[in-house]
Design a protein around this motif. Structure first.
Motif, short mmCIF file in Angstrom:
data_model
loop_
_atom_site.label_atom_id
_atom_site.label_comp_id
_atom_site.label_asym_id
_atom_site.label_seq_id
_atom_site.Cartn_x
_atom_site.Cartn_y
_atom_site.Cartn_z
N GLY A 10 0.82 -1.21 0.00
CA GLY A 10 0.00 0.00 0.00
C GLY A 10 0.85 1.26 0.00
O GLY A 10 0.52 2.24 -0.66
N LEU A 11 1.95 1.22 0.73
CA LEU A 11 2.85 2.38 0.76
C LEU A 11 3.45 2.67 -0.62
O LEU A 11 3.68 3.82 -0.98
CB LEU A 11 4.00 2.14 1.74
CG LEU A 11 3.69 2.20 3.22
CD1 LEU A 11 4.92 1.81 4.03
CD2 LEU A 11 3.22 3.59 3.62
N LEU A 12 3.72 1.61 -1.37
CA LEU A 12 4.43 1.76 -2.63
C LEU A 12 3.55 1.58 -3.87
O LEU A 12 4.06 1.54 -4.99
CB LEU A 12 5.62 0.80 -2.66
CG LEU A 12 6.66 1.21 -1.63
CD1 LEU A 12 7.56 0.07 -1.25
CD2 LEU A 12 7.47 2.39 -2.14
N GLY A 13 2.25 1.46 -3.68
CA GLY A 13 1.33 1.39 -4.82
C GLY A 13 1.39 0.09 -5.59
O GLY A 13 1.30 0.08 -6.82
N VAL A 14 1.53 -1.02 -4.88
CA VAL A 14 1.59 -2.34 -5.51
C VAL A 14 0.39 -3.14 -5.05
O VAL A 14 -0.06 -3.02 -3.91
CB VAL A 14 2.90 -3.07 -5.10
CG1 VAL A 14 2.97 -4.44 -5.73
CG2 VAL A 14 4.10 -2.24 -5.49
N ARG A 15 -0.15 -3.96 -5.94
CA ARG A 15 -1.30 -4.81 -5.60
C ARG A 15 -1.12 -6.18 -6.25
O ARG A 15 -0.65 -6.28 -7.38
CB ARG A 15 -2.59 -4.17 -6.10
CG ARG A 15 -3.84 -4.92 -5.69
CD ARG A 15 -5.10 -4.28 -6.26
NE ARG A 15 -5.29 -2.92 -5.85
CZ ARG A 15 -6.01 -2.52 -4.80
NH1 ARG A 15 -6.60 -3.41 -4.05
NH2 ARG A 15 -6.15 -1.25 -4.53
N VAL A 16 -1.52 -7.23 -5.54
CA VAL A 16 -1.49 -8.59 -6.06
C VAL A 16 -2.91 -8.99 -6.42
O VAL A 16 -3.82 -8.88 -5.59
CB VAL A 16 -0.91 -9.58 -5.02
CG1 VAL A 16 -0.96 -11.01 -5.55
CG2 VAL A 16 0.51 -9.20 -4.66
N LEU A 17 -3.10 -9.42 -7.65
CA LEU A 17 -4.42 -9.81 -8.14
C LEU A 17 -4.35 -11.19 -8.78
O LEU A 17 -3.27 -11.69 -9.10
CB LEU A 17 -4.93 -8.79 -9.17
CG LEU A 17 -5.11 -7.35 -8.68
CD1 LEU A 17 -5.43 -6.44 -9.85
CD2 LEU A 17 -6.19 -7.27 -7.62
N GLY A 18 -5.53 -11.75 -9.03
CA GLY A 18 -5.62 -13.00 -9.75
C GLY A 18 -5.44 -12.76 -11.24
O GLY A 18 -5.33 -11.63 -11.71
N ARG A 19 -5.43 -13.85 -12.00
CA ARG A 19 -5.23 -13.78 -13.45
C ARG A 19 -6.15 -12.80 -14.16
O ARG A 19 -5.75 -12.09 -15.05
CB ARG A 19 -5.48 -15.16 -14.06
CG ARG A 19 -4.26 -15.90 -14.40
CD ARG A 19 -4.62 -17.22 -15.07
NE ARG A 19 -3.76 -18.21 -14.47
CZ ARG A 19 -4.17 -19.23 -13.77
NH1 ARG A 19 -5.44 -19.47 -13.60
NH2 ARG A 19 -3.32 -20.06 -13.25
N ARG A 20 -7.40 -12.79 -13.78
CA ARG A 20 -8.39 -11.96 -14.47
C ARG A 20 -8.58 -10.59 -13.83
O ARG A 20 -9.53 -9.89 -14.14
CB ARG A 20 -9.70 -12.71 -14.53
CG ARG A 20 -9.59 -13.96 -15.41
CD ARG A 20 -10.92 -14.66 -15.56
NE ARG A 20 -10.78 -15.79 -16.45
CZ ARG A 20 -10.50 -17.01 -16.05
NH1 ARG A 20 -10.33 -17.27 -14.77
NH2 ARG A 20 -10.38 -17.99 -16.93
N GLY A 21 -7.71 -10.24 -12.91
CA GLY A 21 -7.77 -8.92 -12.31
C GLY A 21 -8.63 -8.82 -11.07
O GLY A 21 -8.77 -7.75 -10.51
N GLY A 22 -9.17 -9.93 -10.62
CA GLY A 22 -9.98 -9.92 -9.41
C GLY A 22 -9.14 -10.30 -8.20
O GLY A 22 -7.92 -10.48 -8.29
N PRO A 23 -9.79 -10.44 -7.07
CA PRO A 23 -9.07 -10.83 -5.86
C PRO A 23 -8.42 -12.21 -6.03
O PRO A 23 -8.89 -13.05 -6.79
CB PRO A 23 -10.17 -10.90 -4.79
CG PRO A 23 -11.32 -10.14 -5.35
CD PRO A 23 -11.21 -10.21 -6.84
N LEU A 24 -7.35 -12.42 -5.30
CA LEU A 24 -6.60 -13.66 -5.40
C LEU A 24 -7.37 -14.84 -4.82
O LEU A 24 -7.24 -15.96 -5.31
CB LEU A 24 -5.26 -13.48 -4.68
CG LEU A 24 -4.14 -14.42 -5.02
CD1 LEU A 24 -3.86 -14.49 -6.50
CD2 LEU A 24 -2.88 -14.01 -4.28
N GLY A 25 -8.17 -14.61 -3.82
CA GLY A 25 -8.91 -15.70 -3.16
C GLY A 25 -8.09 -16.27 -2.02
O GLY A 25 -6.86 -16.17 -1.99
#
Length: 153
Positions: A74-89
């Motif tokens: 969050g501090l550095l503007g990075v996000r982890v997502l699933g293949r289709r751009g949704g939450p990883l689960g």
């Protein structure tokens, strides 16, 4: 690579602080129950490593499964997502957390990968995106996003 390393360093500090907090909470409980016989507990190195590993696993899993970001991300503007751009689960977030903890060298693969994906990302179908202006409603389509690209480019 630099951004991810700085995010990981911030997250490492969070895990250290959480581990220290758990230790102090246990010390306080021990003092309350046995005030006259109180001595400071001295956990062994293996116990400390296992507890810190469990705390790191829970921390990473909850962050990636819910918001896609840890505190450092969050501090550095990075996000982890699933293949289709949704939450990883929850399942993949847990597996990714375990893979990052037990095989951290796999994260270095993003430095030489043309798609900038780590071994963990490749195995679990996750993608790390960089967001200049974080918006929790943004959904990414495709494998990655160029943070410098504007609308229609």
């Amino acid at each position: 690579m630099v951004t991810r390393s700085l995010a990981a360093a911030a997250d490492g500090l969070v895990v250290v602080l959480l581990t220290a907090g758990v230790y102090l909470a246990l010390v306080a409980a021990r003092f309350v129950w046995f005030p006259l016989a109180f001595t400071w507990p001295r956990p062994t190195t293996p116990v400390t490593v296992v507890v810190a590993g469990l705390i790191a696993t829970v921390y990473l899993t909850v962050a990636w499964a819910t918001t896609g970001r840890t505190y450092g991300a969050g501090l550095l503007g990075v996000r982890v997502l699933g293949r289709r751009g949704g939450p990883l689960g929850w399942a993949r977030a847990t597996l990714r957390a375990l893979a990052c903890i037990f095989f951290p060298v796999g994260l270095l693969w993003c430095a030489i990968s043309p798609t900038r994906r780590s071994v963990q990302d490749l195995l679990l179908g996750s993608v790390v995106i960089y967001e200049l202006h974080p918006d929790p409603g943004v959904r990414v389509t495709g494998g990655s996003r160029d943070p410098g690209a504007g609308p229609g480019t």
